[in-house]
Design an enzyme around this catalytic site. Structure first.
Site, mmCIF file in Angstrom:
data_model
loop_
_atom_site.group_PDB
_atom_site.id
_atom_site.type_symbol
_atom_site.label_atom_id
_atom_site.label_comp_id
_atom_site.label_asym_id
_atom_site.label_seq_id
_atom_site.Cartn_x
_atom_site.Cartn_y
_atom_site.Cartn_z
ATOM 1 N N HIS A 158 -1.514 9.678 4.204
ATOM 2 C CA HIS A 158 -1.609 10.058 5.613
ATOM 3 C C HIS A 158 -2.705 9.251 6.294
ATOM 4 O O HIS A 158 -3.417 8.493 5.640
ATOM 5 C CB HIS A 158 -1.818 11.565 5.783
ATOM 6 C CG HIS A 158 -3.103 12.104 5.249
ATOM 7 N ND1 HIS A 158 -3.419 12.113 3.903
ATOM 8 C CD2 HIS A 158 -4.170 12.684 5.875
ATOM 9 C CE1 HIS A 158 -4.603 12.680 3.731
ATOM 10 N NE2 HIS A 158 -5.086 13.018 4.914
ATOM 11 N N HIS A 205 -5.592 9.888 7.976
ATOM 12 C CA HIS A 205 -7.006 10.227 8.163
ATOM 13 C C HIS A 205 -7.924 9.151 7.574
ATOM 14 O O HIS A 205 -7.649 8.606 6.496
ATOM 15 C CB HIS A 205 -7.303 11.584 7.532
ATOM 16 C CG HIS A 205 -6.791 12.731 8.359
ATOM 17 N ND1 HIS A 205 -6.616 14.004 7.852
ATOM 18 C CD2 HIS A 205 -6.412 12.800 9.658
ATOM 19 C CE1 HIS A 205 -6.154 14.804 8.806
ATOM 20 N NE2 HIS A 205 -6.027 14.088 9.911
ATOM 21 N N ASP A 248 -10.718 9.059 6.000
ATOM 22 C CA ASP A 248 -11.266 9.198 4.651
ATOM 23 C C ASP A 248 -10.229 8.901 3.574
ATOM 24 O O ASP A 248 -10.540 8.937 2.378
ATOM 25 C CB ASP A 248 -11.887 10.579 4.444
ATOM 26 C CG ASP A 248 -10.887 11.714 4.534
ATOM 27 O OD1 ASP A 248 -10.027 11.688 5.439
ATOM 28 O OD2 ASP A 248 -10.954 12.651 3.718
ATOM 29 N N HIS A 249 -8.994 8.579 3.997
ATOM 30 C CA HIS A 249 -7.949 8.164 3.060
ATOM 31 C C HIS A 249 -7.477 6.729 3.305
ATOM 32 O O HIS A 249 -6.694 6.213 2.509
ATOM 33 C CB HIS A 249 -6.749 9.114 3.153
ATOM 34 C CG HIS A 249 -7.048 10.493 2.649
ATOM 35 N ND1 HIS A 249 -6.585 10.972 1.456
ATOM 36 C CD2 HIS A 249 -7.793 11.490 3.182
ATOM 37 C CE1 HIS A 249 -7.012 12.208 1.271
ATOM 38 N NE2 HIS A 249 -7.753 12.536 2.312
ATOM 39 N N HIS A 296 -0.482 19.285 7.184
ATOM 40 C CA HIS A 296 -1.854 18.797 7.389
ATOM 41 C C HIS A 296 -1.860 17.770 8.507
ATOM 42 O O HIS A 296 -2.689 17.814 9.416
ATOM 43 C CB HIS A 296 -2.360 18.208 6.080
ATOM 44 C CG HIS A 296 -3.760 17.691 6.121
ATOM 45 N ND1 HIS A 296 -4.848 18.514 6.309
ATOM 46 C CD2 HIS A 296 -4.259 16.428 5.991
ATOM 47 C CE1 HIS A 296 -5.953 17.788 6.287
ATOM 48 N NE2 HIS A 296 -5.624 16.521 6.104
ATOM 49 N N ASP A 337 -3.576 15.469 0.981
ATOM 50 C CA ASP A 337 -4.241 16.699 1.424
ATOM 51 C C ASP A 337 -3.245 17.811 1.744
ATOM 52 O O ASP A 337 -3.581 18.753 2.468
ATOM 53 C CB ASP A 337 -5.093 16.411 2.671
ATOM 54 C CG ASP A 337 -6.352 15.637 2.346
ATOM 55 O OD1 ASP A 337 -6.575 15.307 1.158
ATOM 56 O OD2 ASP A 337 -7.114 15.337 3.286
ATOM 57 N N HIS A 343 -8.883 15.640 -2.829
ATOM 58 C CA HIS A 343 -10.270 16.105 -2.751
ATOM 59 C C HIS A 343 -10.616 17.029 -3.913
ATOM 60 O O HIS A 343 -9.739 17.717 -4.456
ATOM 61 C CB HIS A 343 -10.509 16.882 -1.451
ATOM 62 C CG HIS A 343 -10.478 16.057 -0.213
ATOM 63 N ND1 HIS A 343 -11.600 15.472 0.329
ATOM 64 C CD2 HIS A 343 -9.448 15.708 0.599
ATOM 65 C CE1 HIS A 343 -11.268 14.805 1.423
ATOM 66 N NE2 HIS A 343 -9.963 14.936 1.611
#
Length: 242
Positions: free
Chosen positions: A56, A58, A60-61, A114, A134, A172
């Site tokens: 996805h 985001h 942080d990915h 998400h 996530d 995570h």
């Protein structure tokens, strides 16, 4: 299955997963939120990624994607219907498509909730492996930043159709924090109590609690145990404020 999987812990609680097909040596990385620690780990293992798999959009990915693409000339694969928010895709994927890491082949699952454009990668091997980003966490699930409770409930039902022995590689290390809410929803669950003790020991030794298995999650995860959308919605709202 000839797939070897190892975690690279990055930032405060993210995992970048490194997948290597042991027959061919082809390597992929899943959700590189940063580049430098991934490069160090790959160099130490003498690995060169051929493919970057994104679940996805985001940051942080995804934020390490361009640096890793440039250094290793890796191809980038992600959701076609979210391409505008992802790094430039070489391989645009839709529900039911497949993507190969050497001889190991993953089926692409659309799992919105998400985010609207979230996908997961399911390798039907022995044992099977699910890279779920996530959407699903051990004893938890992702917050609904874009999707609806019904969408997330349906996404989790897709996972619930997979075999018990499926190894689940989440984005995570949230297991210990999720455990408190899981216990709150089902304090008499013996399997959950045993899992919590296992998780406490692992984290005390600074070891990952992942991968988990779908069999473990079906026995302990309130969001997989929810029987209907109404129950899921109630628990997801409670978890947001727990």
């Amino acid at each position: 299955m000839s797939l070897s999987v190892h975690p690279i812990p990055v930032m405060s609680d993210n995992y970048v997963w490194v997948l290597t097909d042991t027959k061919t040596g082809i390597t992929a990385i899943v959700d590189p939120g940063v580049a430098e620690p991934v490069e160090k780990a790959l160099d130490a293992a003498n690995l060169k990624p051929d493919l970057i798999l994104l679940t996805h959009h985001h940051p942080d990915h995804t934020d390490g994607t361009e640096a890793l693409r440039k250094r290793y000339n890796a191809k980038v694969a992600g959701a076609a219907n979210d391409a505008s928010r992802l790094p430039k895709l070489d391989i645009a994927l839709r529900e039911g498509d497949t993507v190969a890491v050497g001889d190991s082949v993953a089926k692409v699952l659309d799992v919105p909730g998400h985010t609207i454009g979230h996908i997961a990668f399911y390798f039907d091997g022995a044992p099977p492996a699910l890279f779920c980003g996530d959407t699903l966490f051990s004893m938890g699930c992702g917050r609904l930043f874009e999707g609806t409770p019904a969408q997330m409930f349906d996404s989790l039902r897709k996972f619930n159709s997979l075999p018990d022995e499926t190894r689940v590689y989440c984005g995570h290390e949230y297991t210990l924090s999720n455990a408190a809410f899981a216990h709150h929803t089902n304090p008499d669950n013996k399997a959950l109590q045993a899992r919590i003790e296992e998780v406490k020991k692992l984290r005390a030794e600074n070891l990952p609690t992942l991968p988990t298995t779908l069999g473990t999650e079906r026995a302990t995860n309130p969001f997989l145990l929810a029987k209907d959308v109404a129950t899921f919605t109630k628990w997801r709202q409670e978890k947001d404020n727990f």
